[in-house]
Structures are given as structure tokens and as C-alpha cells.
Design a protein around this motif. Sequence first.
Motif, PDB file in Angstrom:
ATOM      1  N   GLU A 363       0.829  -1.200   0.000  1.00  0.00           N
ATOM      2  CA  GLU A 363       0.000   0.000   0.000  1.00  0.00           C
ATOM      3  C   GLU A 363       0.868   1.257   0.000  1.00  0.00           C
ATOM      4  N   ARG A 364       0.271   2.371  -0.391  1.00  0.00           N
ATOM      5  CA  ARG A 364       0.986   3.646  -0.509  1.00  0.00           C
ATOM      6  C   ARG A 364       0.818   4.452   0.774  1.00  0.00           C
ATOM      7  N   ILE A 365       1.890   4.643   1.518  1.00  0.00           N
ATOM      8  CA  ILE A 365       1.865   5.396   2.766  1.00  0.00           C
ATOM      9  C   ILE A 365       2.237   6.843   2.468  1.00  0.00           C
ATOM     10  N   HIS A 366       1.383   7.758   2.857  1.00  0.00           N
ATOM     11  CA  HIS A 366       1.650   9.170   2.571  1.00  0.00           C
ATOM     12  C   HIS A 366       2.848   9.643   3.389  1.00  0.00           C
ATOM     13  N   PRO A 367       3.742  10.436   2.790  1.00  0.00           N
ATOM     14  CA  PRO A 367       4.916  10.911   3.537  1.00  0.00           C
ATOM     15  C   PRO A 367       4.567  11.671   4.811  1.00  0.00           C
ATOM     16  N   ALA A 368       3.389  12.295   4.871  1.00  0.00           N
ATOM     17  CA  ALA A 368       2.997  13.023   6.083  1.00  0.00           C
ATOM     18  C   ALA A 368       2.855  12.101   7.284  1.00  0.00           C
ATOM     19  N   SER A 369       2.781  10.794   7.043  1.00  0.00           N
ATOM     20  CA  SER A 369       2.696   9.838   8.153  1.00  0.00           C
ATOM     21  C   SER A 369       3.886   9.962   9.091  1.00  0.00           C
ATOM     22  N   ALA A 370       5.037  10.370   8.546  1.00  0.00           N
ATOM     23  CA  ALA A 370       6.235  10.512   9.378  1.00  0.00           C
ATOM     24  C   ALA A 370       6.077  11.615  10.415  1.00  0.00           C
ATOM     25  N   LEU A 371       5.088  12.498  10.248  1.00  0.00           N
ATOM     26  CA  LEU A 371       4.887  13.606  11.175  1.00  0.00           C
ATOM     27  C   LEU A 371       3.969  13.243  12.332  1.00  0.00           C
ATOM     28  N   LEU A 372       3.355  12.073  12.297  1.00  0.00           N
ATOM     29  CA  LEU A 372       2.388  11.694  13.324  1.00  0.00           C
ATOM     30  C   LEU A 372       3.079  11.402  14.652  1.00  0.00           C
ATOM     31  N   ALA A 373       2.459  11.846  15.737  1.00  0.00           N
ATOM     32  CA  ALA A 373       2.951  11.540  17.077  1.00  0.00           C
ATOM     33  C   ALA A 373       2.572  10.107  17.433  1.00  0.00           C
ATOM     34  N   ASN A 374       3.404   9.460  18.230  1.00  0.00           N
ATOM     35  CA  ASN A 374       3.295   8.025  18.475  1.00  0.00           C
ATOM     36  C   ASN A 374       2.197   7.703  19.489  1.00  0.00           C
ATOM     37  N   GLU A 375       1.120   7.103  19.019  1.00  0.00           N
ATOM     38  CA  GLU A 375       0.021   6.718  19.897  1.00  0.00           C
ATOM     39  C   GLU A 375       0.301   5.399  20.616  1.00  0.00           C
ATOM     40  N   SER A 376       0.911   4.456  19.935  1.00  0.00           N
ATOM     41  CA  SER A 376       1.165   3.149  20.538  1.00  0.00           C
ATOM     42  C   SER A 376       2.118   3.255  21.721  1.00  0.00           C
ATOM     43  N   ARG A 377       3.104   4.126  21.610  1.00  0.00           N
ATOM     44  CA  ARG A 377       4.037   4.306  22.730  1.00  0.00           C
ATOM     45  C   ARG A 377       3.310   4.848  23.953  1.00  0.00           C
ATOM     46  N   HIS A 378       2.378   5.738  23.724  1.00  0.00           N
ATOM     47  CA  HIS A 378       1.585   6.269  24.827  1.00  0.00           C
ATOM     48  C   HIS A 378       0.774   5.155  25.491  1.00  0.00           C
ATOM     49  N   ILE A 379       0.113   4.325  24.692  1.00  0.00           N
ATOM     50  CA  ILE A 379      -0.709   3.250  25.247  1.00  0.00           C
ATOM     51  C   ILE A 379       0.153   2.278  26.051  1.00  0.00           C
ATOM     52  N   ALA A 380       1.322   1.951  25.526  1.00  0.00           N
ATOM     53  CA  ALA A 380       2.217   1.053  26.263  1.00  0.00           C
ATOM     54  C   ALA A 380       2.631   1.668  27.593  1.00  0.00           C
ATOM     55  N   ALA A 381       2.880   2.972  27.602  1.00  0.00           N
ATOM     56  CA  ALA A 381       3.275   3.639  28.840  1.00  0.00           C
ATOM     57  C   ALA A 381       2.138   3.686  29.845  1.00  0.00           C
ATOM     58  N   GLU A 382       0.905   3.635  29.365  1.00  0.00           N
ATOM     59  CA  GLU A 382      -0.253   3.664  30.252  1.00  0.00           C
ATOM     60  C   GLU A 382      -0.542   2.302  30.882  1.00  0.00           C
ATOM     61  N   SER A 383       0.016   1.236  30.332  1.00  0.00           N
ATOM     62  CA  SER A 383      -0.315  -0.113  30.798  1.00  0.00           C
ATOM     63  C   SER A 383       0.484  -0.470  32.044  1.00  0.00           C
ATOM     64  N   ARG A 384      -0.102  -1.326  32.856  1.00  0.00           N
ATOM     65  CA  ARG A 384       0.552  -1.850  34.045  1.00  0.00           C
ATOM     66  C   ARG A 384       0.344  -3.347  34.077  1.00  0.00           C
ATOM     67  N   GLU A 385       1.418  -4.079  33.787  1.00  0.00           N
ATOM     68  CA  GLU A 385       1.318  -5.537  33.693  1.00  0.00           C
ATOM     69  C   GLU A 385       0.159  -5.885  32.757  1.00  0.00           C
ATOM     70  N   HIS A 386      -0.882  -6.568  33.258  1.00  0.00           N
ATOM     71  CA  HIS A 386      -1.982  -6.963  32.376  1.00  0.00           C
ATOM     72  C   HIS A 386      -3.178  -6.032  32.584  1.00  0.00           C
ATOM     73  N   GLU A 387      -2.904  -4.751  32.732  1.00  0.00           N
ATOM     74  CA  GLU A 387      -3.966  -3.787  33.009  1.00  0.00           C
ATOM     75  C   GLU A 387      -3.809  -2.565  32.115  1.00  0.00           C
ATOM     76  N   LEU A 388      -4.930  -2.121  31.578  1.00  0.00           N
ATOM     77  CA  LEU A 388      -4.934  -0.899  30.784  1.00  0.00           C
ATOM     78  C   LEU A 388      -6.311  -0.256  30.903  1.00  0.00           C
ATOM     79  N   ASN A 389      -6.369   0.869  31.588  1.00  0.00           N
ATOM     80  CA  ASN A 389      -7.607   1.640  31.621  1.00  0.00           C
ATOM     81  C   ASN A 389      -7.667   2.436  30.324  1.00  0.00           C
ATOM     82  N   VAL A 390      -8.226   1.827  29.326  1.00  0.00           N
ATOM     83  CA  VAL A 390      -8.126   2.388  27.975  1.00  0.00           C
ATOM     84  C   VAL A 390      -8.897   3.696  27.851  1.00  0.00           C
ATOM     85  N   PHE A 391      -9.960   3.864  28.619  1.00  0.00           N
ATOM     86  CA  PHE A 391     -10.702   5.121  28.559  1.00  0.00           C
ATOM     87  C   PHE A 391      -9.843   6.276  29.074  1.00  0.00           C
TER      88      PHE A 391
END
Length: 713
Positions: A363-391
Motif C-alpha cells: 500500500e501507498r503510505i503518505h509521507p505526512a505519516s512521518a509527522l504523526l505523534a506516536n500513539e502506541s508508545r503512549h498506550i504502552a506507557a499507560e499499561s501496568r502488567e496486564h492492566e490498561l484503563n483504555v478510557f
Amino acid sequence: MIAAGTADPAHRALTPNERGYAEVGGVRIAYEVFGDGEQTILLLPPWAIIHSRFWKLQVPYLARHFRVVTFDPRGNGLSDRPETADEYGPRATAQDAVAVLDATGVADAVIVCHCAPASAALLLAVEHPERVRGAVFLSPALPITPALPERTGHSFDAELTDYEGWAKANRHYWARDFGGYLEFFFERAFTEPHSTKQFEDSVAWALETTPETLALTMQSPGLDRETIDDLMARVQCPLLVTQGDRDELIPPDRGRAFADATGAALVELGDVGHCPQARHPVRFNELLHDFAARAYGRPVGAAPWRRAVGRRRRALYVSSPIGLGHAWRDVAIARELRAVHPDLQIDWLAQDPVTRVLETAGERIHPASALLANESRHIAAESREHELNVFQAWRRMDEILLANFMVFRDLVRDEPYDLWIGDEAWELDYYLHENPELKTAPYAFLTDFVGWLPMPEGGDDEARLTADYNAEMIEQIARFPRVRDQAIFVGGPEDVVPRAFGDGLPAIGPWVQEHFDFSGYVLAPDAGPPASPVDRAALRAELGFGPDEVVCLVTVGGSGVGTELLRRVIDAHPQARARVPGLRMIVVCGPRIDPDSLPAHEGLEVVTYVDRLSRHLAACDVAVTQGGLTTCMELTAAKTPFVYFPLRRHFEQNLHVRHRLERYGAGRAMDLATATPETIASAIASALADGAGSADVERDGAARAARLLAELL
């Protein structure tokens, strides 16, 4: 103390290029520099009640276009806290700003101030005109019109018996109940409904100072009216002033009076309170960008244009990066959409780990994708062992979500598209409804769940907050039904949870049926032809699984939250192997967990990211997974028995996904908090013995979704 300069990088959309201190008369002023442009915006700190994180929704966007400098005020954040009133006030703030410009090597800047530092900004502009290219004033706290009646007649120093209303602005009350004052104050700073996150942020930041320090700022020397009038008459640089008409801290006529006195351009903000930078950041960011560009003589013009009928048909696809499930279903939908419109070019605005799937799929990834802030890193930082208050994790991701919407906004402003598609791109959906005038193409929203739901552990507070978020969504869609040209629920009506959006709000099921079309579930492209599942025997042979071999696949998807589950299942492996002789267990870490961090056993294989995981899910004999919808539904469709462990406090996995799986009669849910190696091993053996008796999963969901999207082209 968690100060501005020490905020966890995982929760910030952008980390500073530079941090340091400027020193003024022995007082250290903490600053941060973002971006590397030659032209600079200096964001002055507001009153010491809040530090420089006040500007968190402006910095990431502006730093893509300018160098941005922020600093913490005396008395909060990482800056020092002088102990006398004489060391605070507008002249001290102006001196601090000049020192920060010097320390960061900035020759001149566009300055932006909110409320209290308006006097300091005037001093800067008049006494250091060579340093100020232009100045923006939000709700300037200058005594140039009468104060709000409710704010008059109160003494800051008098001891009272009754501290009702603005009598709380009193140092004796602060010493007794500082938190109570902060809540009172910020309730008036955010008069717009549904401002819970902005209110919580502000109170938390204010608690990083003390009532004694804040009292010194109230007793510090200010500028008299004559001096202010003189400064307003002498200021020469370009000026912009904004004023909300629902401001309960600064009189709504203040902005117009400032514009009349200075010649400033005036932007009056209707139905807006005291803090537009936090509550209405999209519009405010664009105001700042355009003003600063003009102040520096930079053209603010249109992108190259081509006659619409002469353009190739194009779609922009925004796929959520939280997990890999969205990516595979979106690839399946994109392929079906191109089957209907072979001439369609699809550009993807996406980030890791979704981009790994897209690259593999060609698939064709738009170059602007490189400007996106990392959401997955944030979610990982929010997790505690097997817990994630996703809201709550999603709420705390507001800075990242806004930054990513602004990337989208810049992209579609400069490049025309015939269709925007957002798969659980909640930030796209939210800010388009907040700013419906920005919609310039047909827009389709996809999701597999509707409704933020509270978990029992969150108590009444979480129930109140989730209901507030749901109410805002319901109001937005009722007011602006034209924003979503198509809303697709990935599933059927029976997959919607039989719950209400909250007290006094409608039931979710009927509301979804009124506002969404249903595609049925969307399987990954490798799940088999529409009529039947894949040839399992041939697939097992292709993957190297022996015909009589019993294979248990363990996977936690594309996030980094699953380490604790993998360790617990690995601990259960010897006992599972004792119950199922010769059991071969393959543990898939995904892209974010280091396989070398996990233990090893005989008969156990630990592998990293596996491309086209759905093929392995269909080929194995039994599986163990988290409660993510995609993996569980791929297993359900393949008739593979499985055990799943929803993340604790993850409302989507525990409520939405579990409801759907129970409808299909698929999988066995377990709680990792109470699971032992013995119970996990027993569950694996039982799942193998019982087999999969789940209902059939529809296999044409991608084509149905594509047909709904194709109607918009």
C-alpha cells in the motif's frame, strides 16, 4: 513534584530539542525549545497558577512551522520560586522573557500571552521592539474596562467568615482550602460543556505550586492604568487580540477595548470561554500560525491547484495504530474498494505498527505519516502488567490526538481527496464535528464498538466521565449529521452491547441502528474466500505444522501490553505439555516485545512479529490471546478453540468484545489476576478437548463495507 520539563516523553506529542535555564537576578527560569525553524514563536507562561504545559496543544503543531520557545513562570514548573512579592509581576516576567530569548539565541519572536501576562507583553513590545515581530493577546487582563461585577468588592487579605463566590480569591481561604479555590477558579475558566479533561489538567498543574507562592504573585507590583494606556499607545508591532463572549474571568468587552486602543486585529470568539487554546485548539492554532507567518512576511497562500475533473480519483485512509487488527481489515476493505473503482488511488495516513502491515501489502503510505505523534508508545506507557484503563489512557492522549489531527488538517488543506476514511480515527471524527467547516470531502467513519463504558473499578467518577463523553458525541452528531457521510459498524446489530450510554442517555443499540450501517465482521485478506474458510490442511503444511502435531499459538497482538500474559502462559507450558503430550507452543511477541526478554522451555518457540498472523490462527489447534477483537474474531471464523484474557480495566475488551464473543459462542474468558499455571494449562487442554462450536462468521464484510464506501465516490 512533576514539573513541566519532566513530563513523561511517552505522553507528549513532541519532546523538546533543548531544555535549559535562563538566570535573572539569581532566579532560574526553566525553558524548552521545540522545532528548528529560523522564525520563532515565544509562548509566555500565564499566571503562576499554571506552568508552560498550558500550551501543550499548540506546541506540536506550531513547531512543524516555526521554532517554539516556552518557559515556566516564576513560582511553578521547573522555575524557581522567589520568596518576596517584589520578585514577581509584569516587569519580572518581561525580564524573564528577554533572558530566555537570549539564552536560546533568538533574535526576535512573535510573542503570545494569555490573560495575566498582558502587561508584560506590552512592556516587551514597547521597550524591546527589535525583539518582538508581533504579539497575540488572549483575553488580556488589563484594567481598561470595568471588571466583572461579581469579581469586585473582595479583599485578598481580609479574614472573612463567609468565603462564598469570589471571596475565595483570598489568601486566608487558600491556606485553608487551596484545592477548593482551584476548582472554583477553573470551573469559571472552562464555561463550555464537556470540559472535564481541561479542568482536570489545570487543577493538577496548579497544585504544582503552593498557596503561599501564588499569594506573592497577587501582592506583586503591577502597572498602573496610566502606564498601561501609554504602552498601548506606543506599541508598533502587528497585534492580534482574541476574546471569548462566555469568559467568566475577563469581561467580554476587554478584547474590543484593547483593539480600539492599539489598532490590533480583533477576533471575537462566540460561545467561547477563557481558554480557547485548550478548548478550541484547531481554530486557535490556525489563528496563531497565520498571524505569525504574516508577522514574518511569510506568504499564507493556497497550495497548487488542479481542475477537479482533471484529477485522479483519490482516497485518504486513516487507520488507528492501536493494535494491528485495524490494519488488516482496512487492507481488506481497500482491496475490495479498488475492485469497485480500479482507478482509485488510496493514500494511507498511518504509523507503526500499522505501516508494517501496509508496506507488506504494497500500500501507498503518505509521507505526512512521518509527522504523526506516536500513539502506541503512549498506550504502552499507560499499561501496568496486564492492566490498561483504555478510557483514561485515551483521555490522557489528548495532546497526541490533537497533534495528529493537525497533521491531517495540513495534508487535506494542501492536497485534494475525493474521500476521507477513518477507521476508529477518533481524533479525526471528534475534531471534524468540533470544526465542521473544515470538512471538504465526503467522510466515512468505521468502528467495531460504540460507547465509552465505565468499569466497576472506576466507580461513580468514571461513570460520570464516560457518560459525559458519550453525551458530547451524541450532541455533535445530532447537531452536525452532515459531517459523517457514512458511518459503518463493523459487525451486526446483535454485536452492539445491550447497555445505555449513561444515566439519562439513550440505549446504545437503537441509537447505533439509527446512525450506522452494518457491514458484518471484516476478516483479514488471508482468512479465506468469501464462501468458506481456508484449506486448513494445506495451510498447516505450508507453515510447517505436522499433520499429527498439536500446535498452541500464543499471541498478544501489536501492542506492548501483553508481556505479563506471555510470561504467565510460558510458565504454564510444562504443565500444558504434560496434559497434551508433545504440545508445540509458539509464542508470538509482536513488534513491541523483545523475545529475548522471555524464558524458554523445551517444546516452546518464541518468535517476534509474524506477518499475516491470521494464517497461523487458522492453522493452529488451540490459541491463547488477549481480549482484542480482531484476533478473537479471526479465531472464531477459523473455528479454532481459544482461551482469552481481557486486559483489566479495558472496557472494550471486557464489555464490547466479550459480548460479541458470547453471541458467537466462541472462546473461554479468563482473569489473569486469578489464573495459575495449573488453571491455564487445564484451560488449554479443555479447549482442545471441547473443540470450537462457535457460530459461523460472515465472510463478506470487507466487500459490504467497500460497497458502502464506493457510494461516496
